[in-house]
Design an enzyme around this catalytic site. Structure first.
Site, PDB file in Angstrom:
ATOM      1  N   ARG A   1     -20.113 -58.116  49.157  1.00  0.00           N
ATOM      2  CA  ARG A   1     -19.591 -58.895  48.013  1.00  0.00           C
ATOM      3  C   ARG A   1     -20.133 -58.249  46.750  1.00  0.00           C
ATOM      4  NH1 ARG A   1     -21.760 -60.237  43.924  1.00  0.00           N
ATOM      5  NH2 ARG A   1     -23.195 -61.910  44.429  1.00  0.00           N
TER       6      ARG A   1
ATOM      7  N   ASP B   1     -29.072 -62.372  43.907  1.00  0.00           N
ATOM      8  CA  ASP B   1     -27.945 -63.227  43.505  1.00  0.00           C
ATOM      9  C   ASP B   1     -28.298 -64.703  43.601  1.00  0.00           C
ATOM     10  OD1 ASP B   1     -25.973 -61.008  43.208  1.00  0.00           O
ATOM     11  OD2 ASP B   1     -26.581 -60.721  45.286  1.00  0.00           O
TER      12      ASP B   1
END
Ligand SMILES: NC(=O)C1=CN([C@@H]2O[C@H](COP(=O)(O)OP(=O)(O)OC[C@H]3O[C@@H](n4cnc5c(N)ncnc54)[C@H](OP(=O)(O)O)[C@@H]3O)[C@@H](O)[C@H]2O)C=CC1
Ligand SMILES: CC(=O)C(=O)O
Ligand SMILES: [Mg+2]
Length: 617
Positions: free
Chosen positions: A191, A304
């Protein structure tokens, strides 16, 4: 035999140094030297290399800046133009050439070429122009570079561990040429920013993040290691592209995937037991599963989830001050988070932790009640109420809430209909803050933002998805739809906006503001773990950095241009916590403050005299 006693000292020191640093070829040693171009007690870098090998080693090269004495002793006399030029002249030339590059991607390729030639110059240029150039080597341009990695690839950097390497990783890790590694950024490319699965093309992300560790956090360029775990890709376009450089099969999943990562983590730990591992751009739920598996065992974190949460929390806390409130009134906020993945859940957990820490909520559940979360189908609400909404609901089966995990279910609002649209939720909730972590451009609709602005004086609008074109709304839209009243922050940079004759300030909330300082603090303290308190205090530290005047203008904290200053503050706090929590493995240096120790340990890109050790002396 060496007759000159001064040279004997140098030689002995060099030999001791080499013995300590087996295989290291470009370390700096602090020693007293008797070379004509060296001051006493000067820092030098030593090498066993000679001639073209020196010029072509980016960690040693000074391009045209080698002194006459260095040219002599390194065997490069005549191999570079005759005039010795100092770094300032080189910077002028580089900047002029860089500005002639037409597109951001051309600039990216130019910067990469510079990094591959001369890292000292690369980092000097980056530090001196951090605000401008972080947009090239980091978001947004790094996104484009990842998309095209297999086309623009020139030269090796970092390490790839692929499915071909199973069973070999503990041996392979010794191929890395440096014995000291302080920070590793690793991705599986599943991702990448808001761009989806980019497989091995994701390598540019660890490289870019680590450039910020060096430029913004003062970590040494020899002590960083970018890594891709190539477990395949599900990106059809890449699988079908003959130029793609990664493994041409679909992603490993399940036990195969986790045992692959496990082998890598153990290999790293064997050779670099003190290194900080930053997990980057792993898809949900792998990101959480890996973090939970390793965070109590190794010095690691997920960028993240955790450093995004630190910087987003910093933004929300600073916005309270900008709205004339105290930062310990976080529990009075009503927050909508669009995006229920790693970053969305991570950021909201950080906010919840802070509310609990501030002691103004009685239970964690009460804190959850202040946050409304949406995924691609809309609000995480009560699907039993779904049938009452004939008009807008998604087809039956789509967005089945049984897919939500425990982390996401904590945000489920039992008294609200499932899958309500953002605008409906805004009207029902009257939020003070709206966060975008969806990777989905334009989801902050005009209707939703206008509805928000109708109820609060200074709506905090934070579309945090990257790169720029994935942003949930633009800065212009946010100011226009709120009649210029928004406090705005985005994940990728936007320019300040002129609205009704007045400049409206734009902030950047990106984990780049937190991880370099965090990594510096961990490196200096040699902390054995990265803890929740470190992230919470990183947030509080960053939130305290804007002046009253800046807050009045809507500036929440200093921008990327001030990253070294921010990192110093964050690192100092992280070091203090490492010592308080009994995790520090490096003793505090007597007679100096932690802040000084941090400052002194930050690497500064400057040319230092290079001497050749080995047979030459
Ligand atoms: N500013 C910063 O520092 C950072 C920004 N980010 C950005 O955050 C974004 C998300 O990252 P991450 O959480 O890891 O990604 P994930 O894929 O884990 O999560 C994305 C989430 O967004 C939801 N979503 C997708 N489309 C929509 C939509 N149209 N409306 C509402 N929700 C939607 C998804 O829903 P569903 O579950 O239903 O698919 C999912 O819950 C990326 O763009 C990334 O660049 C990430 C880290 C740091
Ligand atoms: C900034 C970052 O880490 C991301 O967008 O994934
Ligand atoms: Mg990321």
């Amino acid at each position: 035999m060496l007759k000159n006693p001064a040279l004997k000292t140098v030689h002995a020191a060099s030999q001791r140094y080499i013995t300590r640093q087996v295989r290291s070829y470009s370390r700096r040693a602090l020693t007293t030297l008797a070379f004509p171009d060296l001051r006493l007690e000067t820092t030098v870098q030593t090498t066993t290399k000679h001639g073209m090998d020196v010029i072509h080693d980016p960690l040693l090269s000074k391009g045209t800046a080698f002194s006459i004495a260095e040219r002599e002793r390194l065997g490069i006399r005549g191999l570079v133009p005759p005039r010795t030029q100092e770094m300032d002249k080189q910077l002028q030339r580089i900047m002029r050439n860089l500005r002639q590059s037409k597109t951001p991607l051309e600039k990216f390729v130019f910067m990469t070429a510079l990094q591959d030639r001369n890292e000292t110059l690369y980092y000097r240029l980056l530090i001196d122009n951090l605000e401008e150039l972080s947009q090239i080597i980091y978001t947004p341009t790094v996104g484009e570079a990842c998309l095209r990695f297999h086309s623009i690839y020139r030269r090796a950097r970092g390490m790839y561990f692929s499915t071909l390497d199973r069973g070999q990783m503990a041996a392979m890790i010794h191929n890395w040429p440096h014995d000291q590694v302080d920070v590793i950024v690793v991705t599986d490319g599943s991702r990448v920013l808001g761009l989806g699965d980019l497989g091995a093309n994701g390598m540019q992300i660890p490289i870019g993040k680590l450039s910020l560790y060096v430029a913004g956090g003062g970590i040494r360029p020899t002590s960083i290691l970018p890594v891709v775990l190539d477990v395949g890709t599900n990106n059809e376009a890449l699988l079908n592209d003959p130029l793609y450089l990664g493994m041409g099969h679909r992603r490993l999943e399940g036990d195969e995937y986790y045992s692959f990562v496990d082998e890598w983590v153990h290999a790293i730990h064997t050779r670099y037991p003190h290194a900080l591992i930053q997990f980057e751009d792993f898809k949900y739920p792998h990101a959480y599963n890996l973090l939970n598996k390793y965070k109590e065992k190794y010095c690691c974190f997920n960028d993240d989830i955790q450093s995004t949460s630190a910087v987003a929390l910093a933004g929300v806390l600073a916005s309270l001050k900008a709205r004339g409130k105290s930062i310990d009134t976080l529990n009075e906020e009503r927050i909508i988070c669009v995006g229920a993945g790693s970053a969305g859940v991570g950021v909201c957990e950080g906010i919840i932790d802070c509310m609990v820490e501030q002691g103004k909520v009685k239970t964690r559940e009460e804190a959850y009640s202040k946050i409304w979360m949406l995924d691609q189908y809309g609000l995480l609400g009560n699907s039993l109420l779904q049938d009452n909404d004939g008009a807008r609901s998604a087809p039956i089966g789509l967005g089945d809430r049984s897919n939500l995990d425990e982390r996401q279910l904590s945000y489920l609002k039992k008294d609200m209909k499932d899958r309500m649209s953002l605008e409906e939720v805004v009207k029902a909730v009257k939020p003070t803050v709206i966060l975008g972590l969806s990777g989905s451009p334009g989801v902050f609709t005009e209707g939703a933002i206008r509805a928000m602005a109708a109820n609060v004086e200074k709506p905090c609008i934070f579309p945090l998805s990257n790169p720029t074109h994935q942003s949930e709304c633009t800065a212009e839209q946010a100011f226009e739809w709120t009649d210029g009243r928004a406090i705005f922050a985005s994940g990728s940079p936007f320019k300040d906006v002129e609205y009704k004759g007045k400049i409206r300030k734009v902030n950047q909330i990106n984990n780049a503001m937190s991880f370099p300082g965090l990594g510096l603090g961990i490196t200096v303290s040699r902390a054995s773990r990265v803890t929740g308190k470190m992230f919470l205090e990183t947030a509080v530290t960053i939130a305290s950095m804007a002046s009253e005047d800046q807050l009045k203008q809507g500036i929440l904290f200093p921008g990327v241009g001030a990253l070294r200053q921010v990192s110093k503050e964050v690192a100092t706090r992280v070091c203090e916590i490492a010592h308080d929590e009994g995790l520090a493995r490096a003793p505090m240096r007597p007679g100096t403050s932690l802040r000084n120790e941090i400052e002194e340990s930050m690497w500064v890109p400057e040319y230092v005299p290079t001497i050749r050790i080995d047979g030459h002396i």
